[in-house]
Scaffold this motif. Structure first.
Motif, PDB file in Angstrom:
ATOM      1  N   ALA A  70       0.844  -1.192   0.000  1.00 35.16           N
ATOM      2  CA  ALA A  70       0.000   0.000   0.000  1.00 35.16           C
ATOM      3  C   ALA A  70       0.882   1.246   0.000  1.00 35.16           C
ATOM      4  CB  ALA A  70      -0.909   0.017   1.219  1.00 35.16           C
TER       5      ALA A  70
ATOM      6  N   LYS B 112      -3.574   3.542   0.821  1.00 32.35           N
ATOM      7  CA  LYS B 112      -4.461   2.824  -0.100  1.00 32.35           C
ATOM      8  C   LYS B 112      -3.713   1.647  -0.726  1.00 32.35           C
ATOM      9  CE  LYS B 112      -5.377   7.036  -1.879  1.00 32.35           C
ATOM     10  NZ  LYS B 112      -5.583   7.938  -2.968  1.00 32.35           N
TER      11      LYS B 112
ATOM     12  N   SER C  88      -2.311   0.550  -6.858  1.00 32.24           N
ATOM     13  CA  SER C  88      -3.116   0.497  -8.075  1.00 32.24           C
ATOM     14  C   SER C  88      -2.673  -0.677  -8.936  1.00 32.24           C
ATOM     15  CB  SER C  88      -2.942   1.800  -8.864  1.00 32.24           C
ATOM     16  OG  SER C  88      -1.616   1.868  -9.371  1.00 32.24           O
TER      17      SER C  88
END
Length: 156
Positions: free
Chosen positions: A117, A121, A124
């Motif tokens: 992460a 988050k 991607s």
């Protein structure tokens, strides 16, 4: 016509070669980079600076992952063990290497994070699901995106 025999290698050289082969045979072929294996390790974070932007990434240290897989670390990291490399390979075939010596806290002390992460988050699709973050490097060339494998190689 006479034939000359080749000189025989000294016993010490033969012992060194056999010890090197035995050490290489004991190495794991690769390090696990699945979520479960990484979650068992102490949490760590590092800052990735790439393309003029900084990101705080989290995951586990590559040195911890290597030690958990049984690779030598600390006082055990000497001699033939110092010829052990970890080859990181990305999904597109891009590869970089790290030596155990540069990862070890008492030798090279180069922190390399196996990140899952960044900036709070999950990574991607373009970067993950796992990537390397080599803290402190001016160029992010060894901060491999889309990490697919960490192969262990023992040099002869």
């Amino acid at each position: 016509m006479s034939f000359q025999s080749q000189p025989k290698a000294p016993a010490r050289m033969i012992v060194a070669i056999l010890a090197s082969l035995a050490a290489a045979a004991a190495l794991p072929a690769s390090l696990p980079i699945d979520a479960a294996s990484l979650a068992r390790l102490p949490a760590a974070s590092a800052t990735l600076t790439a393309h003029g932007q900084s990101h705080v990434c989290t995951g586990a240290w590559l040195a911890d992952l290597a030690a958990a897989a049984g690779l030598p670390a600390g006082e055990a990291l000497r001699g033939a063990a110092l010829t052990t490399l970890i080859v990181a390979q990305a999904a597109d075939g891009y590869r970089v290497t790290f030596s155990l010596g540069e990862l070890d806290a008492k030798l090279g002390n180069r922190p390399v994070l196996v990140a899952t992460a960044c900036d709070g988050k999950p990574l991607s699709q373009a970067d993950g699901p796992v990537r390397l973050v080599v803290a402190g490097e001016v160029r992010a060339a060894r901060s491999v995106r889309q990490l697919r494998a960490l192969q262990v190689v023992g040099l002869p």
